[in-house]
Design a protein around this motif. Structure first.
Motif, short mmCIF file in Angstrom:
data_model
loop_
_atom_site.label_atom_id
_atom_site.label_comp_id
_atom_site.label_asym_id
_atom_site.label_seq_id
_atom_site.Cartn_x
_atom_site.Cartn_y
_atom_site.Cartn_z
N TYR A 33 0.82 -1.21 0.00
CA TYR A 33 0.00 0.00 0.00
C TYR A 33 0.86 1.27 0.00
CZ TYR A 33 -3.78 -3.17 1.23
OH TYR A 33 -4.70 -4.19 1.23
N SER A 101 -3.32 7.41 6.87
CA SER A 101 -3.81 6.03 6.83
C SER A 101 -2.97 5.15 7.75
CB SER A 101 -3.72 5.46 5.41
OG SER A 101 -4.62 6.11 4.55
N TRP A 103 -2.65 1.23 8.07
CA TRP A 103 -3.12 0.08 7.30
C TRP A 103 -2.54 -1.26 7.72
CZ3 TRP A 103 0.34 3.59 5.28
CH2 TRP A 103 1.56 3.09 4.84
N TYR A 139 -8.59 0.75 8.01
CA TYR A 139 -9.47 -0.03 7.14
C TYR A 139 -9.54 -1.47 7.65
CZ TYR A 139 -7.58 4.05 4.83
OH TYR A 139 -7.15 5.32 4.58
N ALA A 155 -4.67 -5.92 8.81
CA ALA A 155 -5.48 -4.70 8.69
C ALA A 155 -6.09 -4.30 10.03
CB ALA A 155 -6.59 -4.91 7.66
#
Length: 189
Positions: A33, A101, A103, A139, A155
């Protein structure tokens, strides 16, 4: 047991948490990612580790949890704009805020069940807030209490983020290990 969460700047410690067991293996390093998939899929073996070593020259790639100076946990956190989540069609954008983010959360075998993932989530929140983020997104899997394969649990799971003050911000069309992923957010304003 004292857990200390620090910026991930030491290559050997990063390798301990996200590097493969075999140096010639073409897996993980928590790059999927962080960089475009075309680049990620092209790299093989030690080239991946070398890439991470070079990235560390620009600063921390996330956070590491230490127990008595032994690296035991990892959290990947960065501005969403600097990740593939910026263009991800399955994970929606809630608004135009320059969110960060979070992640990936990984805890080494033998150290799980000791609150390390909670310390990493809180550390990631502090890290992003200290760098001016208006909010942090994650997420995680919405597993509704079902068992999650530990390999795919990177995650995180919804209840851990709820415990850290994150709230459900949006549904996604992404699934992982058979579980839907949701977008959760913790705002600072």
């Amino acid at each position: 047991m004292t857990i200390e969460v620090r910026p991930a700047t030491v290559f050997e410690d990063v390798r301990t948490l996200v590097g493969p067991k075999r140096p010639d293996a073409s897996v993980c390093w928590c790059l999927s990612y962080r960089i475009p998939s075309k680049i990620n899929n092209k790299m093989r073996g030690q080239e991946r580790g070398d890439f991470v070593r070079n990235l560390l020259n620009d600063g921390p790639l996330g956070l590491l949890a230490y127990e008595d100076d032994e690296p035991v946990g990892w959290a990947a956190v960065a501005p969403r704009a600097d990740t593939t989540f910026a263009r991800n069609r399955k994970i929606p954008h809630v608004d135009d805020l320059p969110v960060w983010s979070l992640w990936c959360i990984r805890v080494r075998p033998g150290h799980r069940g000791q609150g390390i993932s909670h310390a990493l989530i809180e550390g990631a929140v502090d890290f992003a807030r200290d760098r001016g983020a208006p909010a942090v997104e994650a997420y995680p899997l919405d597993n509704q209490g079902a068992k999650v394969d530990l390999t795919m649990a990177y995650a995180g799971i919804r209840k851990n983020f709820e415990a850290a003050g994150f709230t459900h911000a949006a549904d996604t069309t992404s699934t992982l290990a058979g579980h839907p992923r949701i977008l959760m957010r913790r705002s600072f304003e």
